[in-house]
Design a protein around this motif. Structure first.
Motif, PDB file in Angstrom:
ATOM      1  N   ALA A  32       0.815  -1.224   0.000  1.00 15.31           N
ATOM      2  CA  ALA A  32       0.000   0.000   0.000  1.00 15.31           C
ATOM      3  C   ALA A  32       0.844   1.267   0.000  1.00 15.31           C
ATOM      4  O   ALA A  32       0.467   2.280   0.571  1.00 15.31           O
ATOM      5  N   SER A  33       1.993   1.207  -0.647  1.00 17.78           N
ATOM      6  CA  SER A  33       2.855   2.382  -0.787  1.00 17.78           C
ATOM      7  C   SER A  33       3.425   2.348  -2.202  1.00 17.78           C
ATOM      8  O   SER A  33       4.130   1.404  -2.574  1.00 17.78           O
ATOM      9  N   THR A  34       3.096   3.359  -3.004  1.00 13.90           N
ATOM     10  CA  THR A  34       3.421   3.330  -4.420  1.00 13.90           C
ATOM     11  C   THR A  34       4.826   3.848  -4.725  1.00 13.90           C
ATOM     12  O   THR A  34       5.484   4.470  -3.887  1.00 13.90           O
ATOM     13  N   LEU A  35       5.284   3.581  -5.959  1.00 13.91           N
ATOM     14  CA  LEU A  35       6.539   4.113  -6.498  1.00 13.91           C
ATOM     15  C   LEU A  35       7.757   3.700  -5.673  1.00 13.91           C
ATOM     16  O   LEU A  35       8.747   4.440  -5.593  1.00 13.91           O
ATOM     17  N   LEU A  36       7.729   2.519  -5.085  1.00 10.97           N
ATOM     18  CA  LEU A  36       8.827   2.101  -4.217  1.00 10.97           C
ATOM     19  C   LEU A  36      10.132   1.969  -4.996  1.00 10.97           C
ATOM     20  O   LEU A  36      11.198   2.368  -4.517  1.00 10.97           O
ATOM     21  N   GLY A  37      10.071   1.389  -6.190  1.00 12.07           N
ATOM     22  CA  GLY A  37      11.288   1.208  -6.972  1.00 12.07           C
ATOM     23  C   GLY A  37      11.907   2.519  -7.410  1.00 12.07           C
ATOM     24  O   GLY A  37      13.113   2.741  -7.251  1.00 12.07           O
ATOM     25  N   GLY A  90       5.686  -1.849   6.927  1.00 16.05           N
ATOM     26  CA  GLY A  90       4.351  -2.137   6.419  1.00 16.05           C
ATOM     27  C   GLY A  90       4.179  -3.620   6.152  1.00 16.05           C
ATOM     28  O   GLY A  90       5.130  -4.319   5.779  1.00 16.05           O
ATOM     29  N   ARG A  91       2.951  -4.109   6.342  1.00  9.57           N
ATOM     30  CA  ARG A  91       2.684  -5.547   6.187  1.00  9.57           C
ATOM     31  C   ARG A  91       1.649  -5.795   5.096  1.00  9.57           C
ATOM     32  O   ARG A  91       0.739  -4.992   4.894  1.00  9.57           O
ATOM     33  N   ASP A  92       1.805  -6.913   4.421  1.00  7.98           N
ATOM     34  CA  ASP A  92       0.824  -7.298   3.410  1.00  7.98           C
ATOM     35  C   ASP A  92      -0.356  -8.003   4.076  1.00  7.98           C
ATOM     36  O   ASP A  92      -0.415  -8.121   5.306  1.00  7.98           O
ATOM     37  N   LYS A  93      -1.291  -8.494   3.276  1.00  7.95           N
ATOM     38  CA  LYS A  93      -2.494  -9.106   3.829  1.00  7.95           C
ATOM     39  C   LYS A  93      -2.208 -10.393   4.591  1.00  7.95           C
ATOM     40  O   LYS A  93      -3.013 -10.816   5.419  1.00  7.95           O
ATOM     41  N   GLU A 112      10.720  -8.268   5.990  1.00  7.20           N
ATOM     42  CA  GLU A 112      10.799  -9.728   5.922  1.00  7.20           C
ATOM     43  C   GLU A 112      10.779 -10.220   4.475  1.00  7.20           C
ATOM     44  O   GLU A 112      11.521 -11.139   4.108  1.00  7.20           O
ATOM     45  N   ALA A 113       9.924  -9.600   3.653  1.00  7.37           N
ATOM     46  CA  ALA A 113       9.814 -10.012   2.254  1.00  7.37           C
ATOM     47  C   ALA A 113      11.116  -9.752   1.496  1.00  7.37           C
ATOM     48  O   ALA A 113      11.518 -10.550   0.640  1.00  7.37           O
TER      49      ALA A 113
END
Length: 422
Positions: free
Chosen positions: A142-147, A162-165, A172-173
């Motif tokens: 839920a945070s855009t333009l990370l790259g 931030g965590r995914d669903k 961690e990812a």
């Protein structure tokens, strides 16, 4: 310079457009589900796609690597090693159940153009770099333009928590993917390393199709403001509360939503507004809704204009809430500034379009793009390619082969004739 009648060919001897379409289809086959296209940041599909893109870059004569955030970066040296670069890029992540063209068309077209230069043994007085950004859509965390934010040096480390669903944190990812979350800063580039950033992308709208044009020059990437609205009324029995005595939050929300649409429809300054989510509580057939929440997404090519419009719309919502005796809460959840495309780059794109025999039509982008992050370290510009029906973020997203070819020819012409800012 390429003459219009010359045929530009890819590595297999087919047209450049044919090579691009073939690779678009190969990348689309990498998905977490067999019946749709879903390729999300820091997943096994992300890894497989990155490795495929690395191979394409290497075949095009580039040095290629996966950087500290998972972007795929390729470099084609100029006539001397170590020169500043013209950076080309887009993203290779997708939304869920996506189309195959949004993002990958820009990455793959850029690679094929560099491959054409390499086959001809052509080196330019600047380097060319391609950035295939790992996360533009922001689906997972839920945070855009990370790259692109990582490359621009504006990555905010707090998003690592931030965590995914599934409850997996971005930190961690990254570790599972094989990246070090404490060294994301290694992806950052210095402004002096880039001469400009240029992105080819599907339009994601119907304007070029209406103009009967295959390509267009983007003037600005529209800024966007998102708001979360809550209306608090009183829940009650659907059969016992007289109509005149109700504080129905859903009816109030409906009036607000119509007001938002009417405001944007009457506007002549390029303003667009969308209510994309609404939730009514308690959500029972025989209960008057006592709490309703909905979102607003407001966009315009001009920041000052957008902010004034939001002020006017909020006042109208406040007036509706007051008249209906509803309590109101509004919060801004997201804000991106408008990013104007550099006029000197727009001209070079327009000249290339004209040289290919088409009218250089100008239009703004209502969608966000990686250029919104890259503007912090370089002048940016965009070349739009027509998409059928203006449909995007949808399996029906499509670009005709002929338009892929035109987009590639224009981009190649821009690259070969590129002049850095004086």
């Amino acid at each position: 310079m390429i003459a219009m009648e010359e045929k530009v060919v890819g590595a297999s001897g087919q047209s450049l457009g044919g090579e691009i379409v073939e690779r678009i289809n190969a990348l689309a086959a990498i998905s977490e589900a067999p019946d749709n296209i879903t390729r999300i940041f820091l997943t096994p599909e992300h890894r497989a796609a990155a490795e495929l893109i690395v191979g394409w870059m290497q075949a095009a004569g580039m040095r290629a690597r996966i950087d500290a955030i998972g972007n795929v970066c390729g470099r084609y040296e100029g006539d001397q090693p170590g020169l500043p670069c013209l950076m080309l890029g887009s993203h290779y992540d997708t939304v869920r159940d996506a189309g195959r063209w949004d993002g990958p068309l820009g990455v793959i077209t850029a690679i094929s153009c560099v491959g054409d230069l390499n086959r001809r043994g052509l080196r330019l007085p600047f380097a060319i770099e391609i950035a295939a950004f790992a996360d533009e859509e922001g689906v997972r965390f839920a945070s855009t333009l990370l790259g692109s934010r990582a490359v621009a040096g504006t990555f905010v480390e707090s998003v690592l928590g931030g965590r995914d669903k599934a409850g997996i944190s971005m930190r961690e990812a990254m570790i599972t993917f094989g990246l070090d979350p404490d060294h994301v800063g290694a992806a950052a580039r210095a402004p002096g390393e880039l001469l400009a950033y240029l992105e080819l992308h599907i339009e994601q709208g119907p304007v070029l199709e209406a103009q009967k044009l295959p390509v267009g020059v983007v003037t600005a990437i529209s800024g966007a403001t998102r708001l979360a609205v809550e209306l608090h009324g009183t829940a009650g029995h659907a059969g016992t509360v007289p109509m005149a005595m109700r504080r129905d939050a859903l009816v109030g929300a409906a009036e607000c939503i119509v007001a938002i649409e009417e405001f944007c429809q009457s506007d002549r300054g390029g303003l667009v507004g969308t209510v994309g989510y609404i939730n009514a509580m308690p959500g029972a057939t025989n209960v008057i809704p006592g709490l309703v929440s909905f979102t607003m997404d407001i966009r315009s090519p001009k920041d000052s204009y957008r902010k004034l419009a939001i002020t006017d719309m909020v006042r109208e919502i406040e007036s509706i809430a007051k008249a209906r005796k509803l309590d109101l809460q509004i919060n801004i959840t997201h804000e991106n500034r408008t990013v104007p495309c550099a006029p000197w780059l727009q001209k070079q794109i327009a000249d290339a379009i004209t040289a290919e025999g088409y009218r250089a039509f100008e239009l703004p982008s209502g969608a966000g793009h990686d250029g919104m992050a890259m503007t912090d370290i370089a002048d940016v510009a965009m070349l739009f390619v027509r998409c059928r029906g203006g449909i995007s973020h949808n399996p029906a997203e499509h670009v005709e082969d002929a338009d892929v070819e035109v987009g590639a020819r224009v981009l190649l012409r821009v690259i070969e004739n590129f002049k850095p800012k004086a």
